[in-house]
Design an enzyme around this catalytic site. Structure first.
Site, PDB file in Angstrom:
ATOM      1  N   HIS A   1       7.036   3.891   2.503  1.00  0.00           N
ATOM      2  CA  HIS A   1       6.275   4.491   1.400  1.00  0.00           C
ATOM      3  C   HIS A   1       6.186   6.000   1.454  1.00  0.00           C
ATOM      4  O   HIS A   1       5.416   6.596   0.702  1.00  0.00           O
ATOM      5  CB  HIS A   1       4.844   3.942   1.369  1.00  0.00           C
ATOM      6  CG  HIS A   1       4.749   2.517   0.981  1.00  0.00           C
ATOM      7  ND1 HIS A   1       4.539   2.093  -0.308  1.00  0.00           N
ATOM      8  CD2 HIS A   1       4.852   1.396   1.717  1.00  0.00           C
ATOM      9  CE1 HIS A   1       4.499   0.778  -0.351  1.00  0.00           C
ATOM     10  NE2 HIS A   1       4.689   0.322   0.879  1.00  0.00           N
TER      11      HIS A   1
ATOM     12  N   LYS B   1       0.133   4.490 -14.756  1.00  0.00           N
ATOM     13  CA  LYS B   1      -1.119   4.080 -15.408  1.00  0.00           C
ATOM     14  C   LYS B   1      -1.427   4.985 -16.599  1.00  0.00           C
ATOM     15  O   LYS B   1      -1.837   4.524 -17.667  1.00  0.00           O
ATOM     16  CB  LYS B   1      -2.276   4.101 -14.390  1.00  0.00           C
ATOM     17  CG  LYS B   1      -2.085   3.102 -13.258  1.00  0.00           C
ATOM     18  CD  LYS B   1      -2.996   3.366 -12.050  1.00  0.00           C
ATOM     19  CE  LYS B   1      -2.489   2.563 -10.845  1.00  0.00           C
ATOM     20  NZ  LYS B   1      -3.113   2.968  -9.569  1.00  0.00           N
TER      21      LYS B   1
HETATM   22  C1  26W Z   1      -0.251   6.634   9.556  1.00  0.00           C
HETATM   23  C2  26W Z   1      -0.854   7.402   8.478  1.00  0.00           C
HETATM   24  C3  26W Z   1      -0.365   7.013   7.147  1.00  0.00           C
HETATM   25  C4  26W Z   1      -1.254   6.540   6.240  1.00  0.00           C
HETATM   26  C5  26W Z   1      -0.829   6.177   5.005  1.00  0.00           C
HETATM   27  C6  26W Z   1       0.961   7.102   6.837  1.00  0.00           C
HETATM   28  C7  26W Z   1       1.393   6.744   5.614  1.00  0.00           C
HETATM   29  C8  26W Z   1       0.506   6.280   4.684  1.00  0.00           C
HETATM   30  C9  26W Z   1       0.983   5.834   3.345  1.00  0.00           C
HETATM   31  C10 26W Z   1       2.409   5.352   3.443  1.00  0.00           C
HETATM   32  C11 26W Z   1       0.824   6.859   2.325  1.00  0.00           C
HETATM   33  C12 26W Z   1       0.937   6.311   0.936  1.00  0.00           C
HETATM   34  O1  26W Z   1      -0.003   5.769   0.402  1.00  0.00           O
HETATM   35  N1  26W Z   1       2.084   6.489   0.299  1.00  0.00           N
HETATM   36  C13 26W Z   1       2.179   6.300  -1.122  1.00  0.00           C
HETATM   37  O2  26W Z   1       2.620   4.998  -1.425  1.00  0.00           O
HETATM   38  C14 26W Z   1       2.602   4.765  -2.816  1.00  0.00           C
HETATM   39  C15 26W Z   1       2.962   3.320  -3.041  1.00  0.00           C
HETATM   40  O3  26W Z   1       4.283   3.079  -2.716  1.00  0.00           O
HETATM   41  C16 26W Z   1       3.548   5.712  -3.524  1.00  0.00           C
HETATM   42  O4  26W Z   1       3.442   5.508  -4.907  1.00  0.00           O
HETATM   43  C17 26W Z   1       3.203   7.159  -3.193  1.00  0.00           C
HETATM   44  O5  26W Z   1       4.158   8.019  -3.729  1.00  0.00           O
HETATM   45  C18 26W Z   1       3.123   7.321  -1.693  1.00  0.00           C
HETATM   46  O6  26W Z   1       2.659   8.624  -1.368  1.00  0.00           O
END
Ligand code: 26W
Length: 817
Positions: free
Chosen positions: A332, A632
């Site tokens: 993601h 959305k």
């Molecule tokens: C380990 C810390 C951490 C926490 C959260 C690393 C990574 C994340 C997530 C992967 C961040 C996230 O929410 N990414 C988002 O995912 C969405 C769903 O696919 C995308 O639409 C967004 O672009 C993306 O930033």
């Protein structure tokens, strides 16, 4: 359901559970009773759905986050009883809109968690057998207040009034063993109600509890704290959601959380399998498939092999091959700071048996790479254990059967950059699954008026099950009556939003203003900072008379900064300083307003999105994996003002670039200029840009650093690149930090730090093009009718972005259901 019988049930429920009549009952109490009635109503269908689920091939969705929002309205709509309940409550003298006081279930940070919630909704609605597994955090994402312009965080104790939509299933509890402690994972099941069908999915969230939570002997000897020591230690594991979005921190407790829910989920599914098929595991991988939502549950891979070999007598090679069939991994984010790696010692100390499995996996990998003729010197790039760290994305990519990104551009970046070396050897593993959103929540529930219009024009509500049907409405873009009606609906939603903002923020906006909205987690790559600088530029140009005929615009922001993310918090303060300046300047009152709404969450989004005219999606090209907020807004008839990034690219492909405002550097441009980029040159050349950036250091604003303790101090600074910044000014970033966070922002833009070059997200490179796009939009808006047509065309072309489409693609191309 009959209205009379509903009224009777509500009255009886309130008496039974709270000993109250409706008029004395609190909103929470009425809500809880309604929830109980609904759960009872679906219980048979739920049970039957679970049986169907287990007997056919099915999929599990493992995610550390599920950002469900508020359940009640959505669930009643999906059950098809919303209107009846509303009427029953109404006759009892209770306005159903009061349910807006009910807390959100915010067990997620942002996009990834909300996507998980939309997927469950879609799977239930289109009959894809999918079960969600996660963590039942006692405290969800912190609540945000803005005090003196600063973000302040407060605990989110979301179950304090109960959790009526879940059932505790203690009988299904599972023991989780760490080297130092053993805890109990107790499941809470939440029904996921399919839209007007008999299918009910399940979200199973694990809560950690002590196996023996009370030592009576110690208690009897007045050692009270020690008597409940086990309880405290055990309950810590699921106590709180980590508030970091896109930044990795190697915290022990976080690792415990990941292992805790991964292991519990696997043990649960293996137990279920054994109940039905005994110890013959030959059908395990043909009946089950597991989707890993980012790297957070990737520890499930070695844990699966451990459980099969050590607890179920399967040979290592067989277990290993099963793992290669059963797991899939979704990435993601391409942000380097988000890629999870765990210290070898941490993993060894907490779960030594799991670590041994990881070592064996690594040996297998090296064998396989050698067979594939990968050169010795290239092995480093692949190894799962490297430099004393376990690389979770590598582990997932090696073992995962399919790997996917979440929008076309993102999946391409994975192949050519982030996971490049893996794509070279396993090209067939890689797929794209462009994200989606559920139209039940993001249209039917939050925009009843637009839903009504579309139902009437299409003759039924089947677009709530097949959003591609909206495309048939495109012909009405030439129909004046329909566009007029569409305009009226947007006006109503704007009015509702304006009231809501007034109630919650105390700022009065006006209906004839463009409502320009940027809502998402606060992060540098999302460039709220660029939006803020651009607003300030508009303000100055209005003040000095250079900008004429600007359409009145209210700029609305919302979003939380991770509590430890100093720069993001400084940007919030900066936006609030700008809001203060502009909202209090009589000269621009009829032209500009700026609001930063507090505690942006799913429920706030349900107000902001239907009321917005403009959707800000302005991340640096190549940084936002997909975005889902953008979809959305599109569905609710806002134009996108955005960059060539993430799903924006697909949005304008569907709805036409001419109906949106796309600007700025492409990913190719960013890559091309990266090494030679010099923001100081732009700063010196462009007087408008210089003027706004100087406000960070010339005393226009206060970052209140005397009031606010600066906590995060980073050291070092890159080589000077331009003499125009005074020598003594550039000394070290530390010194500047001591002088305040706005100065730090200033130096981040023009000078850089040891961890990032100057203007790492290319704000200055895009500012002028952003301004021009805004001016074009502002001018276009003056033609209300033509602008509304653009909005309408966006909305009716949003069909592709239904998560129903996404989940069907997963079901067919990855899960092979
Ligand atoms: C380990 C810390 C951490 C926490 C959260 C690393 C990574 C994340 C997530 C992967 C961040 C996230 O929410 N990414 C988002 O995912 C969405 C769903 O696919 C995308 O639409 C967004 O672009 C993306 O930033």
């Amino acid at each position: 359901m009959q209205i009379n019988s509903l009224m009777k049930k509500i009255k009886e429920g309130l008496l039974r559970d709270y000993d109250k009549e409706v008029d004395r009952a609190s909103v929470q109490e009425v809500h809880n009773v309604v929830a109980k009635i609904a759960i009872t109503e679906i219980s048979k269908a739920w049970h039957e759905s679970e049986n169907r689920f287990n007997t056919n091939r099915h999929a599990y969705f493992l995610s550390a986050e599920f950002l469900m929002g508020r359940a009640v309205q959505n669930n009643l709509i999906c059950m098809g009883i919303y209107d009846e309940v509303k009427e029953a409550l109404n006759q009892l003298g209770f306005d159903i809109n009061k349910f807006e006081e009910i807390e959100d279930m915010a067990l997620g940070n942002g996009g990834l968690g909300r996507l998980a919630a939309c997927f469950l909704d879609s799977a239930a609605s289109v009959n894809v057998p999918l079960k969600g597994y996660g963590i039942r955090y006692k405290y969800g994402l912190f609540k945000q207040k803005i005090e003196e312009g600063f973000q302040k965080e407060y605990a989110d104790n979301w179950t304090s009034f109960g959790d009526e939509w879940s059932l505790r299933r203690f009988e299904d509890s599972i023991k989780i063993r760490f080297k130092d402690i053993e805890v109990l994972a107790v499941p809470y099941d939440m029904p996921i109600i399919g839209y007007e069908n008999d299918n009910i999915g399940t979200l199973r969230l694990w809560q950690s509890e002590a196996i023996e939570d009370f030592d009576f002997d110690l208690f009897n000897n007045c050692k009270y704290d020690e008597a409940i020591r086990n309880k405290t230690i055990a309950e810590n594991i699921s106590a709180g959601l980590y508030p970091n979005d896109n930044t990795y921190e190697g915290k022990i407790l976080r690792f415990r959380q990941q292992y805790f829910f991964s292991s519990a989920s696997l043990q649960d599914l293996i137990r279920k399998y054994k109940e039905l098929h005994g110890k013959d595991f030959s059908k395990l991988v043909s009946l089950n498939t597991i989707q890993l939502n980012d790297t957070h549950p990737v520890i499930a891979i070695p844990e699966f092999i451990r459980l099969m070999t050590l607890e179920n007598n399967v040979e290592f090679d067989d277990a290993f091959n099963m793992a290669k069939e059963i797991f899939n991994y979704t990435n993601h984010t391409v942000m380097a700071e988000a890629l999870e790696k765990w210290d070898v010692n941490l993993v060894k100390d907490l779960v030594p048996e799991v670590y041994e499995v990881i070592e064996k996996i690594n040996e297998k990998l090296i064998e396989e790479l050698t067979d594939l003729k990968v050169k010795k010197e290239d092995l480093d790039k692949y190894e799962v254990i490297k430099d004393n760290q376990v690389h979770m994305a590598r582990l997932a990519t090696y073992i995962g059967k399919y790997i996917n990104g979440v929008a076309e551009i993102h999946s391409e970046i994975l192949k050519k950059d982030t996971l490049k070396e893996w794509y070279e050897i396993y090209p067939d593993k890689f797929q794209n699954k462009t994200n989606g959103i559920t139209q039940r929540r993001w249209l039917a529930s939050c925009n009843k008026e637009l839903t009504e219009l579309y139902s009437r024009l299409l003759g039924d509500k089947s677009f709530l099950k097949d959003l591609s049907k909206l495309k048939e409405l495109e012909k009405y873009s030439e129909n004046k009556d329909i566009i007029d009606e569409f305009i009226q609906i947007k006006k109503n939603k704007k009015r509702e939003l304006i009231d809501y903002i007034y109630k919650h923020e105390g700022i009065k906006l006006e209906e004839h203003f463009i409502l320009d909205v940027q809502i998402k987690r606060l992060h540098e790559y999302k460039r709220q900072f660029m939006n803020a600088l651009s607003i300030l530029d508009i303000y100055f140009r209005l003040k000095d008379g250079e900008l004429k005929d600007f359409t009145p615009t209210a700029f609305i922001f919302g979003g939380k900064a991770a509590p430890g993310y100093a720069r993001a918090k400084a940007i919030i303060k900066f936006i609030n300083e700008i809001a203060d300046l502009i909202n209090n300047d009589k000269d621009v009152q009829d032209k500009l307003k700026v609001v930063f709404v507090q505690n942006y969450n799913v429920s706030y989004a349900e107000k902001l999105i239907p009321g917005a005219n403009v959707s800000e999606q302005i991340s640096t090209a190549g940084t936002e994996a997909s975005g889902t907020g953008n979809m959305k807004f599109m569905l609710n008839g806002a134009v996108t003002l955005g960059t060539y990034d993430g799903a924006n690219i697909e949005i304008v492909r569907e709805a036409g670039e001419e109906n949106n405002y796309i600007f700025g550097a492409t990913e190719e441009e960013v890559l091309r200029i990266k090494d030679s980029y010099d923001p100081v040159e732009i700063y010196n050349k462009d007087k408008h840009i210089k003027r706004v950036i100087d406000t960070l250091v010339d005393g226009t604003f206060s970052d209140g650093y005397e009031e606010e303790e600066v906590t995060e101090v980073k050291d070092g600074v890159e080589e000077a690149t331009d003499e125009n910044i005074e020598k003594e000014e550039i000394e070290t970033v530390e010194e500047k930090l001591i002088e305040g966070t706005f100065k730090e922002l200033y130096y981040a833009l023009l000078k850089g730090t040891h961890w990032h070059k100057a203007d790492h997200y290319f704000i200055l490179n895009d500012l002028e093009r952003y301004f021009n796009a805004r001016i074009k939009l502002s001018n276009d808006y003056k033609n209300e009718y033509e602008f509304a047509r653009k909005c309408f065309i966006n909305s009716v072309n949003a069909g592709f972005f239904s998560s129903d489409r996404t989940i069907k693609e997963y079901a067919e191309e990855i899960w092979k259901l």
